[in-house]
Enzyme design. Structure first.
Site, PDB file in Angstrom:
ATOM      1  N   LEU A  44      19.371 -26.922   6.361  1.00 28.67           N
ATOM      2  CA  LEU A  44      18.691 -27.085   4.893  1.00 28.67           C
ATOM      3  C   LEU A  44      17.372 -26.224   4.736  1.00 28.67           C
ATOM      4  CD1 LEU A  44      17.946 -31.121   5.387  1.00 28.67           C
ATOM      5  CD2 LEU A  44      19.855 -29.714   4.460  1.00 28.67           C
ATOM      6  N   GLY A  46      18.037 -23.684   2.245  1.00 27.47           N
ATOM      7  CA  GLY A  46      18.741 -22.890   0.975  1.00 27.47           C
ATOM      8  C   GLY A  46      18.159 -21.354   0.977  1.00 27.47           C
ATOM      9  N   GLY A 184      14.271  -3.245 -11.823  1.00 27.09           N
ATOM     10  CA  GLY A 184      13.741  -4.413 -12.359  1.00 27.09           C
ATOM     11  C   GLY A 184      12.438  -4.684 -12.019  1.00 27.09           C
ATOM     12  N   GLY A 185      11.588  -4.997 -13.148  1.00 29.50           N
ATOM     13  CA  GLY A 185      10.101  -5.169 -13.135  1.00 29.50           C
ATOM     14  C   GLY A 185       9.851  -6.700 -13.236  1.00 29.50           C
ATOM     15  N   GLU A 207      11.986  -0.265 -15.313  1.00 28.42           N
ATOM     16  CA  GLU A 207      12.374  -1.725 -15.835  1.00 28.42           C
ATOM     17  C   GLU A 207      12.921  -1.537 -17.160  1.00 28.42           C
ATOM     18  OE1 GLU A 207      11.929  -5.266 -15.952  1.00 28.42           O
ATOM     19  OE2 GLU A 207      12.446  -5.077 -17.973  1.00 28.42           O
ATOM     20  N   GLY A 271      17.531 -10.196 -11.764  1.00 27.93           N
ATOM     21  CA  GLY A 271      17.917 -11.551 -12.015  1.00 27.93           C
ATOM     22  C   GLY A 271      18.961 -12.051 -10.972  1.00 27.93           C
ATOM     23  N   ALA A 320      11.736 -23.100  -6.966  1.00 28.89           N
ATOM     24  CA  ALA A 320      11.986 -23.960  -6.022  1.00 28.89           C
ATOM     25  C   ALA A 320      11.561 -25.461  -6.328  1.00 28.89           C
ATOM     26  CB  ALA A 320      11.601 -23.797  -4.802  1.00 28.89           C
ATOM     27  N   HIS A 444     -19.902 -24.525  -8.064  1.00 28.68           N
ATOM     28  CA  HIS A 444     -20.267 -23.429  -7.925  1.00 28.68           C
ATOM     29  C   HIS A 444     -20.610 -22.863  -6.560  1.00 28.68           C
ATOM     30  CE1 HIS A 444     -22.047 -19.894  -9.994  1.00 28.68           C
ATOM     31  NE2 HIS A 444     -23.003 -20.107  -9.035  1.00 28.68           N
TER      32      HIS A 444
HETATM   33  P1  FAD Z   1      19.482 -22.666  -3.404  1.00 26.10           P
HETATM   34  O1  FAD Z   1      17.946 -22.617  -2.499  1.00 26.10           O
HETATM   35  O2  FAD Z   1      19.831 -21.527  -3.567  1.00 26.10           O
HETATM   36  O3  FAD Z   1      20.151 -23.360  -2.134  1.00 26.10           O
HETATM   37  C1  FAD Z   1      21.768 -23.510  -2.521  1.00 26.10           C
HETATM   38  C2  FAD Z   1      22.492 -23.792  -1.047  1.00 26.10           C
HETATM   39  O4  FAD Z   1      23.850 -24.332  -1.501  1.00 26.10           O
HETATM   40  C3  FAD Z   1      22.439 -22.739  -0.282  1.00 26.10           C
HETATM   41  O5  FAD Z   1      22.023 -22.967   1.125  1.00 26.10           O
HETATM   42  C4  FAD Z   1      23.984 -22.261  -0.219  1.00 26.10           C
HETATM   43  O6  FAD Z   1      24.371 -21.573   1.064  1.00 26.10           O
HETATM   44  C5  FAD Z   1      24.601 -23.479  -0.498  1.00 26.10           C
HETATM   45  N1  FAD Z   1      26.000 -23.364  -1.200  1.00 26.10           N
HETATM   46  C6  FAD Z   1      26.123 -22.727  -2.511  1.00 26.10           C
HETATM   47  N2  FAD Z   1      27.376 -22.720  -2.557  1.00 26.10           N
HETATM   48  C7  FAD Z   1      28.024 -23.988  -1.859  1.00 26.10           C
HETATM   49  C8  FAD Z   1      29.090 -24.269  -1.579  1.00 26.10           C
HETATM   50  N3  FAD Z   1      30.164 -24.329  -2.270  1.00 26.10           N
HETATM   51  N4  FAD Z   1      29.316 -25.279  -0.443  1.00 26.10           N
HETATM   52  C9  FAD Z   1      28.336 -25.679   0.329  1.00 26.10           C
HETATM   53  N5  FAD Z   1      26.940 -24.892   0.083  1.00 26.10           N
HETATM   54  C10 FAD Z   1      26.909 -24.073  -0.736  1.00 26.10           C
HETATM   55  N6  FAD Z   1      11.055 -19.924  -6.168  1.00 26.10           N
HETATM   56  C11 FAD Z   1       9.761 -20.584  -6.251  1.00 26.10           C
HETATM   57  O7  FAD Z   1       9.472 -21.437  -6.905  1.00 26.10           O
HETATM   58  N7  FAD Z   1       8.610 -19.851  -5.566  1.00 26.10           N
HETATM   59  C12 FAD Z   1       8.835 -18.509  -4.908  1.00 26.10           C
HETATM   60  O8  FAD Z   1       7.799 -18.041  -4.548  1.00 26.10           O
HETATM   61  C13 FAD Z   1      10.120 -18.000  -5.033  1.00 26.10           C
HETATM   62  N8  FAD Z   1      10.193 -16.797  -4.424  1.00 26.10           N
HETATM   63  C14 FAD Z   1      11.609 -16.356  -4.394  1.00 26.10           C
HETATM   64  C15 FAD Z   1      11.651 -15.125  -3.746  1.00 26.10           C
HETATM   65  C16 FAD Z   1      13.126 -14.573  -3.765  1.00 26.10           C
HETATM   66  C17 FAD Z   1      13.158 -13.388  -3.000  1.00 26.10           C
HETATM   67  C18 FAD Z   1      14.158 -15.429  -4.512  1.00 26.10           C
HETATM   68  C19 FAD Z   1      15.564 -14.779  -4.203  1.00 26.10           C
HETATM   69  C20 FAD Z   1      14.219 -16.421  -4.889  1.00 26.10           C
HETATM   70  C21 FAD Z   1      12.623 -17.056  -5.184  1.00 26.10           C
HETATM   71  N9  FAD Z   1      12.322 -18.095  -5.742  1.00 26.10           N
HETATM   72  C22 FAD Z   1      11.110 -18.642  -5.540  1.00 26.10           C
HETATM   73  C23 FAD Z   1      13.509 -19.225  -6.042  1.00 26.10           C
HETATM   74  C24 FAD Z   1      14.054 -20.229  -5.234  1.00 26.10           C
HETATM   75  O9  FAD Z   1      14.301 -19.606  -4.028  1.00 26.10           O
HETATM   76  C25 FAD Z   1      15.229 -21.019  -5.795  1.00 26.10           C
HETATM   77  O10 FAD Z   1      14.563 -21.210  -7.310  1.00 26.10           O
HETATM   78  C26 FAD Z   1      15.417 -22.347  -5.207  1.00 26.10           C
HETATM   79  O11 FAD Z   1      15.842 -21.654  -3.843  1.00 26.10           O
HETATM   80  C27 FAD Z   1      16.474 -22.803  -5.849  1.00 26.10           C
HETATM   81  O12 FAD Z   1      16.882 -24.108  -5.137  1.00 26.10           O
HETATM   82  P2  FAD Z   1      18.499 -24.660  -5.125  1.00 26.10           P
HETATM   83  O13 FAD Z   1      18.250 -25.922  -4.280  1.00 26.10           O
HETATM   84  O14 FAD Z   1      18.833 -24.852  -6.444  1.00 26.10           O
HETATM   85  O15 FAD Z   1      19.384 -23.562  -4.493  1.00 26.10           O
HETATM   86  P1  NAD Z   2      13.638 -11.372 -13.236  1.00 27.41           P
HETATM   87  O1  NAD Z   2      14.317 -12.066 -14.414  1.00 27.41           O
HETATM   88  O2  NAD Z   2      12.237 -12.029 -12.814  1.00 27.41           O
HETATM   89  O3  NAD Z   2      13.435  -9.874 -13.503  1.00 27.41           O
HETATM   90  C1  NAD Z   2      14.469  -9.071 -13.672  1.00 27.41           C
HETATM   91  C2  NAD Z   2      13.767  -7.924 -14.393  1.00 27.41           C
HETATM   92  O4  NAD Z   2      15.046  -7.039 -14.234  1.00 27.41           O
HETATM   93  C3  NAD Z   2      13.462  -7.889 -15.917  1.00 27.41           C
HETATM   94  O5  NAD Z   2      12.336  -7.694 -16.009  1.00 27.41           O
HETATM   95  C4  NAD Z   2      14.904  -7.624 -16.617  1.00 27.41           C
HETATM   96  O6  NAD Z   2      14.303  -7.076 -17.955  1.00 27.41           O
HETATM   97  C5  NAD Z   2      14.879  -6.344 -15.571  1.00 27.41           C
HETATM   98  N1  NAD Z   2      16.188  -5.687 -15.836  1.00 27.41           N
HETATM   99  C6  NAD Z   2      17.558  -6.390 -16.103  1.00 27.41           C
HETATM  100  N2  NAD Z   2      18.544  -5.536 -15.886  1.00 27.41           N
HETATM  101  C7  NAD Z   2      17.997  -4.501 -15.849  1.00 27.41           C
HETATM  102  C8  NAD Z   2      18.408  -3.066 -15.533  1.00 27.41           C
HETATM  103  N3  NAD Z   2      19.665  -2.858 -15.655  1.00 27.41           N
HETATM  104  N4  NAD Z   2      17.667  -2.009 -15.483  1.00 27.41           N
HETATM  105  C9  NAD Z   2      16.484  -2.160 -15.499  1.00 27.41           C
HETATM  106  N5  NAD Z   2      15.796  -3.281 -15.461  1.00 27.41           N
HETATM  107  C10 NAD Z   2      16.676  -4.432 -15.527  1.00 27.41           C
HETATM  108  O7  NAD Z   2      14.679 -11.667 -12.095  1.00 27.41           O
HETATM  109  P2  NAD Z   2      14.284 -11.296 -10.502  1.00 27.41           P
HETATM  110  O8  NAD Z   2      13.010 -10.542 -10.137  1.00 27.41           O
HETATM  111  O9  NAD Z   2      15.736 -10.784 -10.093  1.00 27.41           O
HETATM  112  O10 NAD Z   2      14.065 -12.869  -9.869  1.00 27.41           O
HETATM  113  C11 NAD Z   2      15.270 -13.630  -9.915  1.00 27.41           C
HETATM  114  C12 NAD Z   2      14.762 -15.167 -10.205  1.00 27.41           C
HETATM  115  O11 NAD Z   2      14.266 -15.603  -8.999  1.00 27.41           O
HETATM  116  C13 NAD Z   2      13.419 -15.311 -11.078  1.00 27.41           C
HETATM  117  O12 NAD Z   2      13.568 -15.291 -12.477  1.00 27.41           O
HETATM  118  C14 NAD Z   2      12.826 -16.404 -10.598  1.00 27.41           C
HETATM  119  O13 NAD Z   2      13.371 -17.624 -11.219  1.00 27.41           O
HETATM  120  C15 NAD Z   2      13.139 -16.513  -9.121  1.00 27.41           C
HETATM  121  N6  NAD Z   2      11.987 -15.841  -8.362  1.00 27.41           N
HETATM  122  C16 NAD Z   2      10.708 -16.464  -8.371  1.00 27.41           C
HETATM  123  C17 NAD Z   2       9.475 -16.193  -7.764  1.00 27.41           C
HETATM  124  C18 NAD Z   2       8.465 -16.933  -7.572  1.00 27.41           C
HETATM  125  O14 NAD Z   2       8.363 -17.865  -8.019  1.00 27.41           O
HETATM  126  N7  NAD Z   2       7.479 -16.470  -7.394  1.00 27.41           N
HETATM  127  C19 NAD Z   2       9.780 -15.026  -6.951  1.00 27.41           C
HETATM  128  C20 NAD Z   2      11.118 -14.223  -6.807  1.00 27.41           C
HETATM  129  C21 NAD Z   2      12.161 -14.792  -7.567  1.00 27.41           C
END
Ligand code: FAD
Ligand code: NAD
Length: 460
Positions: A44, A46, A184-185, A207, A271, A320, A444
């Site tokens: 658990l 993800g 990607g920014g 970006e 993305g 999340a 404050h």
């Molecule tokens: P996931 O967390 O993606 O979980 C899906 C699970 O399903 C995984 O364990 C996978 O192995 C499993 N699965 C997939 N397909 C199958 C299948 N066919 N059979 C069995 N199991 C399967 N969000 C925030 O809110 N705050 C943050 O600070 C933040 N930081 C992030 C940083 C990074 C680098 C990234 C990549 C994402 C970040 N996110 C953040 C986004 C966040 O991780 C996701 O929005 C969140 O994990 C989504 O939850 P979920 O339950 O939909 O799926």
């Molecule tokens: P994002 O959508 O935040 O950013 C992607 C960026 O890449 C955009 O600014 C877009 O314009 C740019 N881009 C797309 N194609 C490009 C190209 N060919 N060349 C240059 N720039 C390009 O996506 P991400 O940073 O990959 O994160 C994915 C998702 O994961 C987020 O949208 C968010 O939902 C989640 N996430 C959340 C957190 C958090 O909550 N702190 C942290 C990390 C990720």
């Protein structure tokens, strides 16, 4: 079904053990539904726990410590040059942070009587999934909740190389490259770009749109953009990477219209896409859209009456806390409760230095929708607390309905914005008036006073 398959019969099969899936499973169990979670990794947490929110925030805490130590020079304290040891850093992140939380989640599942099955699940039909794990089996369910999340989007035509990393590879900290190109920014590009810059890489961000964090109000992004200009070697806006070529010991990147540059590694952060491929959705009534996302209504119901979907697999915002809320809604609806995902304010936080956070209506969205709003802004340069912290670079902003005075949205940039946004989210969700914030005594000196001050400015 193949004769001899092991068959398990349950009320609810949750596919995916991330924050959407485990929140759904925990709530199902609390409501008396017999529940299994099928997760490809048999664990658990993800993407959030293993390759997302938690490891990235652990590393960003390290960045904050390094930046604070650097800033301390301003008031006469010099800690000297930091010496960074990657092995202990990786171990702390993986074992003491991720491992600890993983053990906690496994313990909760056990205590609630939830079975976690390891393997990839695919639908045979609307009431059966086949699990392709160590021990192949079929799970027959009354209801299923798809919580399979998302995976990093790829850029077609780029070489497959360990030097071209996605966020998962970058979080493993394979090395600190001398020169890192971040494509990607957005959220990941800026968060992980700041991590690598603090650890010693010269980071170049490319970006494609004309600003960092597209979609976020420009005044909120500006302090972060200024900080990134100091921390990064270069930021190329309105630029695409036309080609990447692996050369002996590096990667050559062709930046459209800007020539060719050499890097040691590349982070692609453009993305995420839905992880719904190979899920056998064609054997159900669900037809995902072109990007693989599953449409749901406010009860998290899909086009198939037996199947619900939550989290990243259902599209934006891929966060999340939104996945977890949807998970609880799906569980409650399955249990016959009158639950709905009716949140008006899903907070978003970019955990950079400074942090950027917002919830509810943004000024940009109001403009797009031709909606008249009043905007109140408080610059942190006038905040006592921000000054004591040496951080006058923040701002707090309220978006207010001009007729009723109701708070429609809040945006905050500055250290701690991710914590401060909770007050804004509560205010928007509870339909408070700007006057309520102005009349609430805030301690404050705190940064939270900035919400009160912004509100007070509307009544002068
Ligand atoms: P996931 O967390 O993606 O979980 C899906 C699970 O399903 C995984 O364990 C996978 O192995 C499993 N699965 C997939 N397909 C199958 C299948 N066919 N059979 C069995 N199991 C399967 N969000 C925030 O809110 N705050 C943050 O600070 C933040 N930081 C992030 C940083 C990074 C680098 C990234 C990549 C994402 C970040 N996110 C953040 C986004 C966040 O991780 C996701 O929005 C969140 O994990 C989504 O939850 P979920 O339950 O939909 O799926
Ligand atoms: P994002 O959508 O935040 O950013 C992607 C960026 O890449 C955009 O600014 C877009 O314009 C740019 N881009 C797309 N194609 C490009 C190209 N060919 N060349 C240059 N720039 C390009 O996506 P991400 O940073 O990959 O994160 C994915 C998702 O994961 C987020 O949208 C968010 O939902 C989640 N996430 C959340 C957190 C958090 O909550 N702190 C942290 C990390 C990720």
């Amino acid at each position: 079904m193949v004769m001899g398959d092991r068959v398990e019969e349950v009320d609810v099969a949750v596919i995916g053990g991330g924050p959407g899936g485990y929140a759904a499973a925990f709530r199902c169990a609390e409501l008396g539904l017999e529940t299994v979670v099928v997760d490809a990794g048999k664990r658990l947490g993800g993407a959030c726990l293993y390759e997302g929110c938690i490891p990235s925030k652990a590393l960003l805490h390290v960045v904050a410590v390094l930046h604070e130590a650097e800033r301390a020079k301003d008031f006469g304290i010099d800690f000297g040059e930091p010496r960074i040891s990657l092995d202990p850093l990786r171990k702390w992140k993986s074992e003491r942070v991720v491992g600890k939380l993983a053990r906690g989640l496994a313990g909760v599942a056990k205590a609630k009587g939830i079975q976690v099955i390891g393997g990839r699940a695919a639908f045979d039909d609307s009431h059966n999934i086949r699990v392709d794990g160590d021990e192949p089996q079929v799970v027959r369910f009354k209801h299923a909740i798809v919580a399979t999340g998302s995976a990093p989007a790829r850029l077609p035509g780029f070489p497959v190389s360990e030097r071209v990393m996605d966020s998962t590879a970058a979080l493993a900290l394979p090395e600190i490259p001398e020169r890192l190109l971040v494509i990607g920014g957005g959220y990941i590009g800026l968060e992980l770009g700041q991590v690598y810059a603090a650890l010693g890489s010269a980071v170049t961000v490319v970006e494609m749109t004309d600003g960092l964090l597209p979609g976020v109000d420009r005044d909120l992004v500006q302090p972060l953009a200024r900080r990134c200009e100091k921390l990064f070697a270069a930021i190329h806006l309105g630029t695409k990477v036309a080609a990447l070529r692996e050369t002996g010991g590096g990667i050559e990147a062709e930046l459209a219209g800007k020539g060719t540059e050499r890097f040691d590694r590349v982070l692609v952060a453009v993305g995420r896409r839905a992880a719904t491929e190979g899920l056998g959705l064609e054997h159900t009534k669900i037809r995902p859209d072109a990007r693989g996302f599953i449409a749901v209504d406010d009860r998290c119901r899909t086009a198939d009456p037996a199947i619900y979907a939550v989290g990243d697999a259902t599209g934006e915002p891929m966060l999340a806390h939104r996945a977890s809320r949807q998970g609880r809604v799906a569980a409650e609806v399955i249990a016959g409760r009158p639950s709905a995902f009716d949140s008006v304010a899903v907070p978003a936080v970019v955990f950079t230095d400074p942090e950027v956070a917002w919830c509810g209506l943004t000024e940009a969205q109001a403009a797009r929708e031709n909606r008249t709003v009043k905007v109140a802004t408080f610059q942190w340069a006038a905040s006592g607390r921000a000054t004591t912290l040496g951080r006058a670079d923040g701002l707090t902003k309220l978006i207010v309905d001009p007729d009723s005075g109701r708070l429609l949205g809040v945006g905050i940039t500055g250290p701690g914005a991710g914590e401060l946004i909770a007050e804004g989210t509560l205010a928007v969700e509870a339909a408070l008036l700007a006057e309520d914030l102005a009349l609430t005594i805030h301690a404050h000196p705190t940064l939270s006073e900035s919400l009160m001050e912004a509100a007070e400015s509307l009544f002068r």
